[in-house]
Design a protein around this motif. Structure first.
Motif, mmCIF file in Angstrom:
data_model
loop_
_atom_site.group_PDB
_atom_site.id
_atom_site.type_symbol
_atom_site.label_atom_id
_atom_site.label_comp_id
_atom_site.label_asym_id
_atom_site.label_seq_id
_atom_site.Cartn_x
_atom_site.Cartn_y
_atom_site.Cartn_z
ATOM 1 N N ASP A 208 0.869 -1.174 0.000
ATOM 2 C CA ASP A 208 0.000 0.000 0.000
ATOM 3 C C ASP A 208 0.903 1.220 0.000
ATOM 4 O OD1 ASP A 208 -1.727 2.095 0.485
ATOM 5 O OD2 ASP A 208 -3.005 0.910 1.826
ATOM 6 N N ARG A 209 1.004 1.891 -1.151
ATOM 7 C CA ARG A 209 1.982 2.958 -1.309
ATOM 8 C C ARG A 209 1.547 4.256 -0.647
ATOM 9 N NH1 ARG A 209 6.022 1.335 -4.406
ATOM 10 N NH2 ARG A 209 5.717 -0.533 -5.668
ATOM 11 N N GLU A 210 0.275 4.348 -0.246
ATOM 12 C CA GLU A 210 -0.156 5.560 0.475
ATOM 13 C C GLU A 210 0.148 5.447 1.964
ATOM 14 O OE1 GLU A 210 -4.135 6.736 -0.272
ATOM 15 O OE2 GLU A 210 -3.859 6.888 -2.442
ATOM 16 N N SER A 211 -0.200 4.328 2.554
ATOM 17 C CA SER A 211 0.059 4.145 3.992
ATOM 18 C C SER A 211 1.462 3.624 4.269
ATOM 19 C CB SER A 211 -0.956 3.177 4.589
ATOM 20 O OG SER A 211 -0.773 1.874 4.043
ATOM 21 N N ARG A 212 2.120 3.164 3.151
ATOM 22 C CA ARG A 212 3.445 2.583 3.236
ATOM 23 C C ARG A 212 3.463 1.280 4.000
ATOM 24 N NH1 ARG A 212 7.077 6.826 5.828
ATOM 25 N NH2 ARG A 212 8.664 5.250 5.491
ATOM 26 N N ASP A 213 2.281 0.671 4.185
ATOM 27 C CA ASP A 213 2.224 -0.633 4.823
ATOM 28 C C ASP A 213 2.533 -1.711 3.795
ATOM 29 O OD1 ASP A 213 1.589 0.316 7.318
ATOM 30 O OD2 ASP A 213 -0.575 0.239 6.978
ATOM 31 N N ILE A 214 3.229 -2.735 4.228
ATOM 32 C CA ILE A 214 3.568 -3.870 3.378
ATOM 33 C C ILE A 214 3.033 -5.130 4.037
ATOM 34 C CG2 ILE A 214 5.448 -5.194 2.348
ATOM 35 C CD1 ILE A 214 7.117 -2.690 2.362
ATOM 36 N N TYR A 215 2.290 -5.916 3.236
ATOM 37 C CA TYR A 215 1.740 -7.182 3.711
ATOM 38 C C TYR A 215 2.384 -8.299 2.913
ATOM 39 C CZ TYR A 215 -1.710 -3.858 5.371
ATOM 40 O OH TYR A 215 -2.326 -2.787 5.944
ATOM 41 N N VAL A 216 2.596 -9.414 3.561
ATOM 42 C CA VAL A 216 3.228 -10.564 2.924
ATOM 43 C C VAL A 216 2.240 -11.719 2.904
ATOM 44 C CG1 VAL A 216 5.150 -12.181 2.997
ATOM 45 C CG2 VAL A 216 5.491 -9.829 3.712
ATOM 46 N N ALA A 217 2.028 -12.297 1.716
ATOM 47 C CA ALA A 217 1.225 -13.518 1.581
ATOM 48 C C ALA A 217 2.196 -14.646 1.317
ATOM 49 C CB ALA A 217 0.220 -13.377 0.448
ATOM 50 N N SER A 218 2.221 -15.613 2.185
ATOM 51 C CA SER A 218 3.187 -16.703 2.089
ATOM 52 C C SER A 218 2.481 -18.022 2.314
ATOM 53 C CB SER A 218 4.288 -16.506 3.123
ATOM 54 O OG SER A 218 5.183 -17.574 3.111
ATOM 55 N N LYS A 219 2.701 -18.966 1.387
ATOM 56 C CA LYS A 219 2.040 -20.280 1.491
ATOM 57 C C LYS A 219 3.119 -21.355 1.534
ATOM 58 C CE LYS A 219 -0.526 -23.523 -1.357
ATOM 59 N NZ LYS A 219 0.652 -24.316 -1.299
ATOM 60 N N GLU A 220 3.074 -22.128 2.614
ATOM 61 C CA GLU A 220 3.989 -23.260 2.688
ATOM 62 C C GLU A 220 3.466 -24.355 1.762
ATOM 63 O OE1 GLU A 220 6.763 -23.128 4.156
ATOM 64 O OE2 GLU A 220 6.486 -21.316 5.364
ATOM 65 N N SER A 221 4.342 -25.060 1.064
ATOM 66 C CA SER A 221 3.934 -26.049 0.065
ATOM 67 C C SER A 221 3.145 -27.210 0.650
ATOM 68 C CB SER A 221 5.173 -26.585 -0.665
ATOM 69 O OG SER A 221 6.050 -27.188 0.280
ATOM 70 N N TYR A 222 3.334 -27.439 1.932
ATOM 71 C CA TYR A 222 2.650 -28.581 2.563
ATOM 72 C C TYR A 222 1.369 -28.159 3.270
ATOM 73 C CZ TYR A 222 5.320 -26.612 6.424
ATOM 74 O OH TYR A 222 5.880 -25.770 7.324
#
Length: 818
Positions: free
Chosen positions: A186-200
């Protein structure tokens, strides 16, 4: 696990890129009247767990001062709330016994807190966890993978973020970084979220990577110091400069007040100078005054006080500066004095002396000129105290009154005759120096002291020279000085006394005074006396003797076959004869001898009595044969007075002599110098032990059994032994001198090869051996005088024992060599 580590490192790098492109990282604090504001961002220093890591990394630590109220903002300018503060910590990260966790809404009041390190943080993710770098939010079904791969934000993801309190703006993008990793930015709030999926797993985990706003503080006590220049006094139209001499606080505001007798003063316009806000920065620079005050101005970071702009009179004033935020205050006093000019000097000065002329005034830093009899002599500048000292050499100046005039350039125009300038004058009278001396007698028997009484109307001391030798530096007190010259051991003849007032001393006691020195300094007074030797009765004994030696009392006497001796110690106790019963000492061939056996350390008085032609004396009782010295314990002076009164009684023809001697600790001292192999080596020591006393000088090589001992006797106060270095070897040798059971000394020398460079002179170390207590003088009379029976036997045994010891040492040395 590796994926998470990579993710964390990647997010830090990405955040740095975003911050540099969106807004520069700001880490700072401001200073206000109440305290200040600390501004930091999520990448601010202070993310380390321990303060020692911050220090080692070279990261700045926010400094806060006790008494300040501190609020916090993030780098976007928003006020931070829900702040957690932990502390205090030591620099190693250890929490003290006063450790406490505090939660504040917006402002931290440091009043009453302990000095030390504190850590602060807000809950950026609003999940109740502080000091975190990345936080887990929730998991959603893995079916969102397709939308994320297409760059579309799933509606379910938006809703779940909204439930957590995070609203995505329209300016939000998705970047795929790995097979199962996406960044939602989010370039306005400068927040960064990470979506991460483990293969198992069947779920995709959502994280927020915004780091908490956090950092480290150190709480210190505010200290500062003020200086008032050029002085703490001035006059009604003068000025002062107020400066911050030192300050450990970078910036802030101070309350400025000037008071007199507890009430604040005003400027000439009526403005009350009470707690006027003055801003300072760069620690020691005043920057801005909040009000326009006549007579108070800021120049080059200092406050200039011009008295002409202030409503002041003569008197004492107090300046107070108090820091608004910390409450720390300092006070300085100054005095407004009259425009007086004072000349401080002596009314009378001896011609040839240096006259000291001191100027005192309120005109600090002003130019001043000195006139002598109307002639300008010197231009100088008054110091910060408004004072200056002139030195006027009166050599070659005629005797009489002389005018001293001082002019001060008060208005600073370079002239000394202006309306604002000040003038003062007074007179000094130059007089001739007068010195005189009187002697106790013009004719003195050898052994009697000569008392010198002198007068001088100048100088602090008198240098006394007798027969060309320096004797004493006598202090002049209230125009008088005294000295006593002891004639013990002197020869018959005329002696000249010369007195030099306040002359420089360039020699030691008893040293010859050169004719050049006497010519340069000129004798201020002189006198002569004649030394004679009594032909009827003489008394000869050493002035100083070492403890353990016998004292030989001898002399000459004519017209009698016997004399009487009395010996008293410094306490007035009778040392000889026993219990004060008089014992006759024989006179043979007009001479007599007696021996005092090994007296203790101290000062003794000897009286020898000749009964005169009538053969009777009132100094010895006819009833019990005791000396007339009084029955009760009395002081030495009183006992001597009683004896002298009896001897000098009217009608008496008694003759007596009186002398003192001193017994001191035995001493011996080596005078060592390094030697060269193949050359003769002479070992010399000096001692105060009597002539003929046996001594040992030893040479022992360090780290070896080689040793050589020689037995010698004291000769003219010296102990000397010759060694052949050809029989010794190159190296360091320990040298010792020992007078058995009396005293010793030791040191080290180096015997060098012939081509070596001489080493530094060796240093002996003195050791004084204790001696046995002294028996009294013997009443026995022998041909050699009165002495203790068996003393020669004891002395002979001591010599034999010492020789046996030397022989054993040599034998032991030969065995060691074998």
């Amino acid at each position: 696990m590796r994926a998470k580590v990579f993710l964390a490192l990647f997010l830090v790098a990405l955040l740095l890129i975003l911050v540099s492109t969106v807004s520069a990282s700001t880490t700072d604090r401001t200073y206000t009247k109440t305290g200040g504001v600390i501004t930091c961002d999520s990448e601010s220093p202070g993310t380390n767990k321990f303060i020692k890591d911050e220090i080692e990394a070279g990261n700045p630590i926010f400094v806060v001062y006790k008494g300040e109220k501190i609020s916090f903002k993030n780098s976007t300018g928003y006020e931070m709330t829900e702040i957690r503060i932990d502390g205090i910590f030591t620099s190693t990260g250890v929490s003290s016994s006063n450790f406490k966790t505090s939660f504040i809404s917006t402002e931290w009041d440091t009043e009453g807190k302990y000095e030390g390190y504190y850590r602060f943080s807000n809950d950026t993710n609003r999940n109740g966890v502080y000091f975190e770098n990345m936080a887990y939010l929730f998991s959603i079904d893995k079916k969102v993978e397709g939308d994320l791969n297409n760059g579309t934000i799933p509606g379910e993801l938006k809703d779940r973020l909204k439930e957590k309190g995070y609203l995505l703006s329209e300016n939000t993008t998705i970047e795929r970084k790995a097979k199962y990793e996406w960044l939602i930015i989010d370039r306005e709030s400068r927040d960064i979220y990470v979506a991460s999926k483990e293969s198992y797993e069947d779920k995709t985990n959502i994280y927020i990577s915004a780091i908490d706003y956090q950092g480290w503080l150190t709480l210190d006590t505010h200290t500062f110091r003020l200086d008032l220049e050029p002085t703490d006094k001035t006059y009604r139209k003068g000025s002062l400069i107020l400066r911050i001499a030192s300050n450990n606080k970078e910036a802030g505001f101070m309350k400025f007040t000037i008071e007199s007798q507890g009430h604040s003063i005003r400027d000439i316009n009526g403005t009350d100078i009470y707690e006027i806000p003055i801003e300072y920065n760069e620690e020691t620079k005043f920057w801005n005054i909040s009000e326009d005050i006549s007579g108070v101005d800021i120049q080059d970071g200092t406050i200039v006080l011009n008295m002409s702009g202030l409503d002041v009179e003569e008197g004492r004033y107090t300046i107070t500066l108090e820091d608004f935020a910390t409450g720390v205050e300092k006070k300085l006093n100054f005095e407004i004095k009259a425009r007086e000019l004072e000349i401080d000097t002596s009314d009378t000065v001896i011609k040839g002396e240096i006259a000291e002329i001191t100027v005192k005034s309120a005109f600090s830093g002003k130019d001043v000129r000195l006139y002598i009899d109307g002639v300008p002599k010197e231009n100088v500048t008054l110091n910060k105290e408004g004072e200056k000292r002139f030195r006027w050499d009166t050599s070659g100046v005629h005797v009489g009154k002389h005018n001293i005039r001082i002019e001060v350039d008060v208005d600073g125009d370079g002239e000394f005759k202006g309306l604002e300038d000040e003038v003062a004058s007074r007179y000094i009278e130059l007089v001739e120096g007068e010195v005189s001396i009187e002697l106790s007698s013009d004719t003195v028997m050898i052994g009697d002291p000569v008392k010198i009484s002198g007068k001088s109307n100048y100088g602090s001391y008198a240098v006394i020279v007798i027969d060309g030798k320096y004797v004493e530096k006598a202090k002049i007190t209230r125009g008088k000085f005294e000295s006593e010259y002891k004639t013990v051991g002197e020869m018959e003849g005329t002696k000249k006394i010369e007195v030099f007032i306040a002359a420089p001393i360039e020699f030691g006691s008893g040293e010859e005074v050169s004719e050049d020195w006497k010519l340069r300094n000129g004798a201020d007074a002189d006198a002569e006396f004649t030394l004679i030797e009594s032909k009827v009765l003489t008394l000869d004994l050493p002035a100083v003797i070492a403890e353990g030696d016998d004292v030989l009392i001898k002399g000459t006497a004519s017209g009698t076959d016997k004399l009487y001796l009395l010996v008293l110690n410094g306490k007035g106790e009778v040392i000889f004869p026993y219990e004060g019963v008089a014992i006759a000492t024989a006179v043979r061939d007009n001479s007599y001898k007696a021996k005092l056996i090994k007296p203790d350390v101290g000062v003794y008085t000897v009286i020898v009595l000749h009964e005169g032609r009538d053969g009777v004396t009132d100094a010895i009782s006819a009833y019990d044969g005791k000396w007339v010295i009084g029955d009760e314990p009395k002081t030495l002076d009183l006992r001597i007075a009683i004896v002298e009164d009896a001897i000098e009684k009217a009608g008496s023809d008694d003759i007596f002599m009186k002398k003192e001697f001193k017994v001191v600790n035995p001493e011996v001292k080596l005078a060592l110098e390094d030697a060269t192999f193949g050359e003769s080596l002479t070992i010399i020591a000096t001692t105060n032990v009597k002539e003929g006393t046996m001594a040992w000088i030893s040479m022992e090589k360090e780290g070896s059994g080689d040793k050589e001992i020689k037995t010698v006797k004291v000769n003219n106060g010296r102990i000397t032994a010759e060694f052949d270095t050809n029989t010794l070897s190159v190296g360091r040798w320990k040298v010792g001198v020992n007078i058995p059971d009396r005293c010793s000394d030791e040191g080290v020398i180096t015997i060098q090869g012939q081509a070596s460079i001489p080493a530094s002179t060796a240093t002996p170390i003195a050791t004084v051996m204790p001696s046995s207590s002294s028996p009294p003088i013997s009443a026995a009379e022998e041909e050699t005088g009165t002495q203790i029976p068996g003393f020669e036997l004891i002395s002979s045994l001591a010599v034999l024992i010492a020789v046996a010891y030397v022989r054993r040492a040599k034998a032991r040395g030969h065995r060691d060599k074998r």
